[in-house]
Write a protein that holds these residues in place. Structure first.
Motif, PDB file in Angstrom:
ATOM      1  N   GLU A 148      31.041  77.272  45.590  1.00  0.00           N
ATOM      2  CA  GLU A 148      30.447  76.006  46.037  1.00  0.00           C
ATOM      3  C   GLU A 148      29.594  76.231  47.278  1.00  0.00           C
ATOM      4  O   GLU A 148      28.474  75.718  47.387  1.00  0.00           O
ATOM      5  CB  GLU A 148      31.547  74.989  46.345  1.00  0.00           C
ATOM      6  CG  GLU A 148      32.314  74.486  45.140  1.00  0.00           C
ATOM      7  CD  GLU A 148      33.454  73.575  45.547  1.00  0.00           C
ATOM      8  OE1 GLU A 148      33.402  73.025  46.660  1.00  0.00           O
ATOM      9  OE2 GLU A 148      34.410  73.415  44.757  1.00  0.00           O
ATOM     10  N   GLN A 149      30.139  77.007  48.233  1.00  0.00           N
ATOM     11  CA  GLN A 149      29.416  77.263  49.477  1.00  0.00           C
ATOM     12  C   GLN A 149      28.143  78.052  49.217  1.00  0.00           C
ATOM     13  O   GLN A 149      27.104  77.797  49.839  1.00  0.00           O
ATOM     14  CB  GLN A 149      30.320  78.022  50.460  1.00  0.00           C
ATOM     15  CG  GLN A 149      29.736  78.163  51.859  1.00  0.00           C
ATOM     16  CD  GLN A 149      29.444  76.819  52.509  1.00  0.00           C
ATOM     17  OE1 GLN A 149      30.216  75.876  52.370  1.00  0.00           O
ATOM     18  NE2 GLN A 149      28.322  76.737  53.211  1.00  0.00           N
ATOM     19  N   VAL A 150      28.202  79.010  48.293  1.00  0.00           N
ATOM     20  CA  VAL A 150      27.013  79.792  47.946  1.00  0.00           C
ATOM     21  C   VAL A 150      25.920  78.874  47.400  1.00  0.00           C
ATOM     22  O   VAL A 150      24.746  78.980  47.783  1.00  0.00           O
ATOM     23  CB  VAL A 150      27.364  80.878  46.908  1.00  0.00           C
ATOM     24  CG1 VAL A 150      26.088  81.501  46.327  1.00  0.00           C
ATOM     25  CG2 VAL A 150      28.214  81.968  47.547  1.00  0.00           C
ATOM     26  N   ILE A 151      26.294  77.954  46.520  1.00  0.00           N
ATOM     27  CA  ILE A 151      25.313  77.025  45.959  1.00  0.00           C
ATOM     28  C   ILE A 151      24.678  76.176  47.054  1.00  0.00           C
ATOM     29  O   ILE A 151      23.451  76.006  47.097  1.00  0.00           O
ATOM     30  CB  ILE A 151      25.981  76.134  44.887  1.00  0.00           C
ATOM     31  CG1 ILE A 151      26.325  76.969  43.655  1.00  0.00           C
ATOM     32  CG2 ILE A 151      25.075  74.964  44.504  1.00  0.00           C
ATOM     33  CD1 ILE A 151      27.120  76.221  42.605  1.00  0.00           C
ATOM     34  N   ARG A 170      14.551  68.821  45.186  1.00  0.00           N
ATOM     35  CA  ARG A 170      15.748  68.948  44.352  1.00  0.00           C
ATOM     36  C   ARG A 170      15.517  69.823  43.121  1.00  0.00           C
ATOM     37  O   ARG A 170      16.170  69.667  42.098  1.00  0.00           O
ATOM     38  CB  ARG A 170      16.280  67.566  43.941  1.00  0.00           C
ATOM     39  CG  ARG A 170      16.939  66.822  45.088  1.00  0.00           C
ATOM     40  CD  ARG A 170      17.329  65.437  44.670  1.00  0.00           C
ATOM     41  NE  ARG A 170      16.183  64.570  44.493  1.00  0.00           N
ATOM     42  CZ  ARG A 170      15.610  63.888  45.482  1.00  0.00           C
ATOM     43  NH1 ARG A 170      16.093  63.964  46.695  1.00  0.00           N
ATOM     44  NH2 ARG A 170      14.576  63.123  45.252  1.00  0.00           N
ATOM     45  N   GLY A 171      14.575  70.785  43.211  1.00  0.00           N
ATOM     46  CA  GLY A 171      14.321  71.731  42.131  1.00  0.00           C
ATOM     47  C   GLY A 171      14.367  73.150  42.644  1.00  0.00           C
ATOM     48  O   GLY A 171      14.713  73.404  43.797  1.00  0.00           O
ATOM     49  N   LYS A 172      13.999  74.119  41.791  1.00  0.00           N
ATOM     50  CA  LYS A 172      14.139  75.526  42.164  1.00  0.00           C
ATOM     51  C   LYS A 172      12.990  76.041  43.023  1.00  0.00           C
ATOM     52  O   LYS A 172      13.023  77.198  43.457  1.00  0.00           O
ATOM     53  CB  LYS A 172      14.271  76.377  40.898  1.00  0.00           C
ATOM     54  CG  LYS A 172      15.615  76.179  40.189  1.00  0.00           C
ATOM     55  CD  LYS A 172      15.769  77.114  39.013  1.00  0.00           C
ATOM     56  CE  LYS A 172      17.137  76.938  38.369  1.00  0.00           C
ATOM     57  NZ  LYS A 172      17.334  77.820  37.196  1.00  0.00           N
ATOM     58  N   SER A 173      11.957  75.210  43.254  1.00  0.00           N
ATOM     59  CA  SER A 173      10.872  75.659  44.111  1.00  0.00           C
ATOM     60  C   SER A 173      11.411  75.903  45.515  1.00  0.00           C
ATOM     61  O   SER A 173      12.140  75.089  46.065  1.00  0.00           O
ATOM     62  CB  SER A 173       9.757  74.607  44.155  1.00  0.00           C
ATOM     63  OG  SER A 173      10.238  73.381  44.654  1.00  0.00           O
ATOM     64  N   GLY A 174      11.081  77.022  46.077  1.00  0.00           N
ATOM     65  CA  GLY A 174      11.599  77.376  47.398  1.00  0.00           C
ATOM     66  C   GLY A 174      12.684  78.424  47.337  1.00  0.00           C
ATOM     67  O   GLY A 174      13.051  78.998  48.358  1.00  0.00           O
ATOM     68  N   MET A 175      13.225  78.697  46.127  1.00  0.00           N
ATOM     69  CA  MET A 175      14.227  79.744  45.971  1.00  0.00           C
ATOM     70  C   MET A 175      13.544  81.082  45.709  1.00  0.00           C
ATOM     71  O   MET A 175      12.688  81.188  44.827  1.00  0.00           O
ATOM     72  CB  MET A 175      15.174  79.435  44.806  1.00  0.00           C
ATOM     73  CG  MET A 175      16.348  78.560  45.149  1.00  0.00           C
ATOM     74  SD  MET A 175      17.629  78.707  43.865  1.00  0.00           S
ATOM     75  CE  MET A 175      18.440  77.127  44.051  1.00  0.00           C
ATOM     76  N   LEU A 231      17.881  82.734  43.683  1.00  0.00           N
ATOM     77  CA  LEU A 231      18.050  82.169  42.350  1.00  0.00           C
ATOM     78  C   LEU A 231      19.126  82.916  41.568  1.00  0.00           C
ATOM     79  O   LEU A 231      19.939  82.311  40.863  1.00  0.00           O
ATOM     80  CB  LEU A 231      16.725  82.206  41.600  1.00  0.00           C
ATOM     81  CG  LEU A 231      16.711  81.581  40.203  1.00  0.00           C
ATOM     82  CD1 LEU A 231      17.177  80.141  40.244  1.00  0.00           C
ATOM     83  CD2 LEU A 231      15.312  81.675  39.597  1.00  0.00           C
ATOM     84  N   GLU A 232      19.161  84.226  41.729  1.00  0.00           N
ATOM     85  CA  GLU A 232      20.183  85.020  41.054  1.00  0.00           C
ATOM     86  C   GLU A 232      21.570  84.664  41.580  1.00  0.00           C
ATOM     87  O   GLU A 232      22.525  84.512  40.802  1.00  0.00           O
ATOM     88  CB  GLU A 232      19.896  86.513  41.260  1.00  0.00           C
ATOM     89  CG  GLU A 232      20.860  87.428  40.520  1.00  0.00           C
ATOM     90  CD  GLU A 232      20.520  88.901  40.685  1.00  0.00           C
ATOM     91  OE1 GLU A 232      21.295  89.749  40.212  1.00  0.00           O
ATOM     92  OE2 GLU A 232      19.469  89.209  41.297  1.00  0.00           O
ATOM     93  N   LYS A 233      21.696  84.523  42.912  1.00  0.00           N
ATOM     94  CA  LYS A 233      22.986  84.134  43.503  1.00  0.00           C
ATOM     95  C   LYS A 233      23.392  82.733  43.048  1.00  0.00           C
ATOM     96  O   LYS A 233      24.551  82.475  42.734  1.00  0.00           O
ATOM     97  CB  LYS A 233      22.900  84.170  45.033  1.00  0.00           C
ATOM     98  CG  LYS A 233      22.830  85.554  45.636  1.00  0.00           C
ATOM     99  CD  LYS A 233      22.667  85.493  47.146  1.00  0.00           C
ATOM    100  CE  LYS A 233      23.836  84.801  47.816  1.00  0.00           C
ATOM    101  NZ  LYS A 233      23.687  84.784  49.294  1.00  0.00           N
ATOM    102  N   PHE A 234      22.401  81.826  43.011  1.00  0.00           N
ATOM    103  CA  PHE A 234      22.671  80.445  42.601  1.00  0.00           C
ATOM    104  C   PHE A 234      23.186  80.396  41.164  1.00  0.00           C
ATOM    105  O   PHE A 234      24.221  79.784  40.880  1.00  0.00           O
ATOM    106  CB  PHE A 234      21.389  79.621  42.742  1.00  0.00           C
ATOM    107  CG  PHE A 234      21.486  78.222  42.206  1.00  0.00           C
ATOM    108  CD1 PHE A 234      21.995  77.202  42.997  1.00  0.00           C
ATOM    109  CD2 PHE A 234      21.070  77.915  40.919  1.00  0.00           C
ATOM    110  CE1 PHE A 234      22.088  75.902  42.513  1.00  0.00           C
ATOM    111  CE2 PHE A 234      21.153  76.629  40.427  1.00  0.00           C
ATOM    112  CZ  PHE A 234      21.665  75.624  41.223  1.00  0.00           C
ATOM    113  N   ASP A 235      22.481  81.056  40.256  1.00  0.00           N
ATOM    114  CA  ASP A 235      22.877  81.025  38.844  1.00  0.00           C
ATOM    115  C   ASP A 235      24.259  81.656  38.648  1.00  0.00           C
ATOM    116  O   ASP A 235      25.059  81.165  37.838  1.00  0.00           O
ATOM    117  CB  ASP A 235      21.845  81.757  37.997  1.00  0.00           C
ATOM    118  CG  ASP A 235      20.538  80.984  37.871  1.00  0.00           C
ATOM    119  OD1 ASP A 235      20.563  79.757  38.090  1.00  0.00           O
ATOM    120  OD2 ASP A 235      19.495  81.599  37.556  1.00  0.00           O
ATOM    121  N   ALA A 236      24.558  82.715  39.392  1.00  0.00           N
ATOM    122  CA  ALA A 236      25.862  83.370  39.277  1.00  0.00           C
ATOM    123  C   ALA A 236      26.979  82.450  39.765  1.00  0.00           C
ATOM    124  O   ALA A 236      28.064  82.386  39.166  1.00  0.00           O
ATOM    125  CB  ALA A 236      25.863  84.679  40.061  1.00  0.00           C
TER     126      ALA A 236
END
Length: 406
Positions: A30-33, A43-48, A53-58
């Motif tokens: 949760e903290q990683v997200i 509120r989208g993936k722009s800026g990652m 993005l890899e950490k988020f998806d994992a």
């Protein structure tokens, strides 16, 4: 909506938590997200970055595998107001969803009520700052809250509105099926709501959808959901406004206090607060913003730890009493006659002001016909436990009810 001056019901059965060694891993995920989302815009993936993005998806995968609370749609932890932090917007998403969720200046909420007089309901809310909000309302069903005659969405639908998946839920009590039945803009400058121009009754299946709760944290404050159009939603529980108000007061955040007070004032539960029996009783001052031309004593004494206002009751019908306890046996007391002048305003006529030291009563000389006397109090918000008022000089006050006489 209300005439105040301007400024959950539990589900039938509770879900249970999957107790496993993954509990700590889930909290970390949760903290990683949340950390990955700090630089995201709209509120989208722009800026990652690719690494983020890899950490988020994992982390999302980790949580969805863990699952959190079992049978989340049967858990009272799912109910309440959720703030949208992030959403993927695939090509299957509707134009409306892509528009409103992608604008950074808008704040997007989802309210879930699993039981109540109207049955299960889902509310999607877009707030346009101080201008107002758009609220889309839907009736809903879950495995534990079925509705006779309700038919869930069938088929992918029309491409214009976004293609829908036809997947079945992975397990019982994971899915909320819903059907939107009304929506409206509520602008604060208008005395009426503006219906959203969508013919819900004519669109049939296109007004229906579903939401799978793929992760719900043990404390009910963090949620992952996937919609019928393939969208991932990351949401955190938004505490009730009263709780946020008291927290802001405790943290000394005056700007937040004023903003939340305005939010509460827009949804006052008492239609005629000045004449309501809920106004009577002993109220303790928790916070105030003093106007520049407030009187000297008001400015000096408003920050005291024991500052009360008593309306009716022990003060007497049609009477109001301001009481400030400066120390053991030392008090300043202002006595006044009061009566409603409108449904949201109480007129106040101060007729006595005194200092009390032990058994001594030392009156302050006051001019009864001075400017500002009589004054008034405008009721911005009132319920059984909290009130927000504005004085005739513009000062704002937040009081909580004092249940135990001291």
């Amino acid at each position: 909506m209300q005439t105040c001056a301007a400024l959950t019901v539990s589900a039938p059965r509770s879900g249970t938590l999957r107790l496993s060694s993954r509990s700590t891993k889930s909290r970390n995920a949760e903290q990683v997200i949340l950390e990955c989302l700090q630089g995201v815009k709209g509120r989208g993936k722009s800026g990652m970055t690719p690494e983020l993005l890899e950490k988020f998806d994992a982390a999302v995968l980790e949580l969805e595998r863990a699952g959190g609370i079992q049978a989340p749609t049967a858990s009272p932890q799912l109910e309440g107001r959720w703030k949208l932090l992030f959403t993927t917007r695939p090509g299957t998403a509707s134009p409306i969803q892509r528009t409103f969720t992608g604008v950074e200046s808008f704040v997007v909420y989802q309210e879930i009520l699993l039981s109540g007089e109207q049955g299960a309901r889902v509310y999607n809310i877009v707030k346009f700052g101080r201008l107002g909000e758009l609220k889309a309302e839907a009736e809903a069903i879950t495995d534990s809250q079925p509705m006779e005659g309700f038919t869930p969405r069938k088929g992918p639908g029309i491409a214009l509105f976004g293609k829908s998946s036809v997947n079945t839920p992975a397990a019982p009590d994971l899915r909320i099926d819903f059907q939107f039945d009304r929506a409206a803009f509520d602008f604060k400058l208008l005395p009426f709501k503006v219906p959203y121009p969508v013919p819900f009754k004519l669109l049939g299946d296109e007004t229906k959808g579903w939401l799978d709760i793929t992760y719900l944290s043990a404390d009910g404050t963090f949620r992952l959901s996937r919609g019928n159009k393939g969208t991932l939603f990351v949401l955190t529980k938004d505490p009730p406004a009263k709780q946020r108000l008291l927290s802001a007061i405790a943290n000394g955040d005056d700007e937040a206090v004023l903003a939340i007070a305005e939010e509460l004032a827009a949804d006052c539960p008492e239609s005629k607060p000045a004449t309501s029996g809920a106004a009577e009783g002993k109220w303790r001052l928790r916070w105030s913003a003093q106007a520049e031309d407030a009187n000297f004593l008001q400015k000096k004494l408003s920050g005291q730890l024991r500052n009360y206002q008593i309306i009716g009751g022990s003060a007497g019908r049609g009477r109001l009493e301001n009481l400030v306890e400066l120390g053991v046996g030392i008090r300043v007391r202002a006595l006044a006659a009061c009566e409603p002048s409108t449904s949201a305003r109480t007129s106040v006529y101060i007729d006595e002001l005194r200092l009390e030291v032990g058994g001594l009563r030392l009156p302050f000389p006051i001019k009864l016909d001075r400017p500002g006397n009589p004054g008034y109090v405008d009721w911005l918000y009132l319920d059984e436990d909290l009130r927000i008022t504005r004085g005739n000089k513009g000062s704002i006050f937040v009081h909580t009810r004092e249940r135990d006489e001291q």
